[in-house]
Design a protein around this motif. Sequence first.
Motif, PDB file in Angstrom:
ATOM      1  N   SER A   1       0.828  -1.214   0.000  1.00 18.85           N
ATOM      2  CA  SER A   1       0.000   0.000   0.000  1.00 18.85           C
ATOM      3  C   SER A   1       0.857   1.256   0.000  1.00 18.85           C
ATOM      4  N   LEU A   2       1.823   1.287  -0.874  1.00 17.92           N
ATOM      5  CA  LEU A   2       2.771   2.397  -0.895  1.00 17.92           C
ATOM      6  C   LEU A   2       2.103   3.704  -1.284  1.00 17.92           C
ATOM      7  N   LYS A   3       2.602   4.780  -0.671  1.00 18.10           N
ATOM      8  CA  LYS A   3       2.076   6.126  -0.901  1.00 18.10           C
ATOM      9  C   LYS A   3       3.201   7.023  -1.427  1.00 18.10           C
ATOM     10  N   PRO A   4       2.857   8.108  -2.090  1.00 19.33           N
ATOM     11  CA  PRO A   4       3.901   9.035  -2.544  1.00 19.33           C
ATOM     12  C   PRO A   4       4.797   9.518  -1.398  1.00 19.33           C
ATOM     13  N   ASP A   5       4.242   9.644  -0.193  1.00 19.46           N
ATOM     14  CA  ASP A   5       5.033  10.075   0.966  1.00 19.46           C
ATOM     15  C   ASP A   5       6.091   9.056   1.373  1.00 19.46           C
ATOM     16  N   ASP A   6       6.006   7.851   0.860  1.00 23.00           N
ATOM     17  CA  ASP A   6       7.025   6.835   1.151  1.00 23.00           C
ATOM     18  C   ASP A   6       8.263   6.997   0.274  1.00 23.00           C
ATOM     19  N   THR A   7       8.206   7.898  -0.682  1.00 21.97           N
ATOM     20  CA  THR A   7       9.342   8.132  -1.562  1.00 21.97           C
ATOM     21  C   THR A   7      10.543   8.624  -0.767  1.00 21.97           C
ATOM     22  N   ALA A   8      11.644   7.917  -0.884  1.00 24.13           N
ATOM     23  CA  ALA A   8      12.854   8.247  -0.116  1.00 24.13           C
ATOM     24  C   ALA A   8      13.974   7.299  -0.526  1.00 24.13           C
ATOM     25  N   VAL A   9      15.171   7.604  -0.041  1.00 24.33           N
ATOM     26  CA  VAL A   9      16.257   6.631  -0.099  1.00 24.33           C
ATOM     27  C   VAL A   9      16.172   5.805   1.181  1.00 24.33           C
ATOM     28  N   TYR A  10      16.140   4.499   1.030  1.00 28.16           N
ATOM     29  CA  TYR A  10      16.029   3.588   2.165  1.00 28.16           C
ATOM     30  C   TYR A  10      17.404   2.998   2.476  1.00 28.16           C
ATOM     31  N   TYR A  11      17.760   3.067   3.760  1.00 29.21           N
ATOM     32  CA  TYR A  11      19.068   2.600   4.215  1.00 29.21           C
ATOM     33  C   TYR A  11      18.911   1.448   5.191  1.00 29.21           C
ATOM     34  N   CYS A  12      19.760   0.475   5.032  1.00 24.90           N
ATOM     35  CA  CYS A  12      19.847  -0.643   5.956  1.00 24.90           C
ATOM     36  C   CYS A  12      20.893  -0.321   7.027  1.00 24.90           C
ATOM     37  N   TYR A  13      20.625  -0.762   8.246  1.00 24.60           N
ATOM     38  CA  TYR A  13      21.533  -0.545   9.387  1.00 24.60           C
ATOM     39  C   TYR A  13      21.622  -1.852  10.170  1.00 24.60           C
ATOM     40  N   ALA A  14      22.814  -2.147  10.653  1.00 27.99           N
ATOM     41  CA  ALA A  14      22.963  -3.350  11.481  1.00 27.99           C
ATOM     42  C   ALA A  14      24.086  -3.176  12.488  1.00 27.99           C
ATOM     43  N   GLU A  15      23.927  -3.820  13.618  1.00 30.63           N
ATOM     44  CA  GLU A  15      24.961  -3.866  14.659  1.00 30.63           C
ATOM     45  C   GLU A  15      25.619  -5.240  14.569  1.00 30.63           C
ATOM     46  N   ILE A  16      26.888  -5.257  14.170  1.00 29.94           N
ATOM     47  CA  ILE A  16      27.546  -6.511  13.811  1.00 29.94           C
ATOM     48  C   ILE A  16      28.835  -6.698  14.590  1.00 29.94           C
ATOM     49  N   ARG A  17      28.933  -7.857  15.195  1.00 32.65           N
ATOM     50  CA  ARG A  17      30.155  -8.240  15.911  1.00 32.65           C
ATOM     51  C   ARG A  17      30.972  -9.143  15.001  1.00 32.65           C
ATOM     52  N   SER A  18      32.248  -8.813  14.848  1.00 31.30           N
ATOM     53  CA  SER A  18      33.092  -9.597  13.938  1.00 31.30           C
ATOM     54  C   SER A  18      33.789 -10.767  14.615  1.00 31.30           C
ATOM     55  N   THR A  19      34.077 -10.655  15.889  1.00 32.00           N
ATOM     56  CA  THR A  19      34.645 -11.779  16.650  1.00 32.00           C
ATOM     57  C   THR A  19      33.970 -11.810  18.020  1.00 32.00           C
ATOM     58  N   TRP A  20      34.213 -12.860  18.776  1.00 34.53           N
ATOM     59  CA  TRP A  20      33.525 -13.024  20.057  1.00 34.53           C
ATOM     60  C   TRP A  20      33.907 -11.948  21.068  1.00 34.53           C
ATOM     61  N   LYS A  21      35.079 -11.361  20.894  1.00 39.02           N
ATOM     62  CA  LYS A  21      35.554 -10.381  21.863  1.00 39.02           C
ATOM     63  C   LYS A  21      35.255  -8.928  21.452  1.00 39.02           C
ATOM     64  N   ASP A  22      34.677  -8.739  20.259  1.00 44.39           N
ATOM     65  CA  ASP A  22      34.405  -7.388  19.805  1.00 44.39           C
ATOM     66  C   ASP A  22      33.103  -6.852  20.386  1.00 44.39           C
ATOM     67  N   GLY A  23      32.913  -5.545  20.242  1.00 41.77           N
ATOM     68  CA  GLY A  23      31.623  -4.938  20.528  1.00 41.77           C
ATOM     69  C   GLY A  23      30.738  -5.055  19.298  1.00 41.77           C
ATOM     70  N   TYR A  24      29.705  -4.188  19.244  1.00 34.39           N
ATOM     71  CA  TYR A  24      28.766  -4.206  18.120  1.00 34.39           C
ATOM     72  C   TYR A  24      28.779  -2.837  17.424  1.00 34.39           C
ATOM     73  N   PRO A  25      29.768  -2.592  16.582  1.00 28.23           N
ATOM     74  CA  PRO A  25      29.764  -1.316  15.857  1.00 28.23           C
ATOM     75  C   PRO A  25      28.616  -1.247  14.862  1.00 28.23           C
ATOM     76  N   ASP A  26      28.297   0.017  14.469  1.00 31.09           N
ATOM     77  CA  ASP A  26      27.207   0.240  13.522  1.00 31.09           C
ATOM     78  C   ASP A  26      27.712   0.132  12.092  1.00 31.09           C
ATOM     79  N   TYR A  27      26.887  -0.438  11.236  1.00 27.22           N
ATOM     80  CA  TYR A  27      27.167  -0.488   9.808  1.00 27.22           C
ATOM     81  C   TYR A  27      25.946  -0.009   9.038  1.00 27.22           C
ATOM     82  N   TRP A  28      26.210   0.667   7.928  1.00 25.20           N
ATOM     83  CA  TRP A  28      25.149   1.199   7.067  1.00 25.20           C
ATOM     84  C   TRP A  28      25.344   0.704   5.642  1.00 25.20           C
ATOM     85  N   GLY A  29      24.220   0.476   4.966  1.00 23.57           N
ATOM     86  CA  GLY A  29      24.267   0.198   3.548  1.00 23.57           C
ATOM     87  C   GLY A  29      24.359   1.484   2.753  1.00 23.57           C
ATOM     88  N   GLN A  30      24.476   1.340   1.435  1.00 21.95           N
ATOM     89  CA  GLN A  30      24.666   2.493   0.569  1.00 21.95           C
ATOM     90  C   GLN A  30      23.356   3.202   0.228  1.00 21.95           C
TER      91      GLN A  30
END
Length: 121
Positions: free
Chosen positions: A84-113
Amino acid sequence: QVQLVESGGGLVQPGGSLRLSCAASGRIFSIRDMNWYRQAPGKQRGLVAGITSGGSTNYADSVKGRFTISRDNAKNTVYLQMNSLKPDDTAVYYCYAEIRSTWKDGYPDYWGQGTQVTVSS
């Protein structure tokens, strides 16, 4: 290195549907929250929907009942089904995730393009 790659954007008529995907790749031990944000021209980036590693979800009021966020932990992928998309939904949509690379790391932020979604007749 970790990358987030979005796909599925495009041009759709009002009332139509699109499904966005965002796949995380690289050195991944675990992923915590995965979210979708959007930014329209002249506006600030805002949260559209989010999902925790356990599957709890939250949505912006403007998309409740129309958008559904989901994730496939085996594929390190998050989806956004937009109906049910509306004209107001027009935008650039970005993905975001908190990802740990090893067991001892924290969860830094990552963004898609970002991927463009345009709702227009």
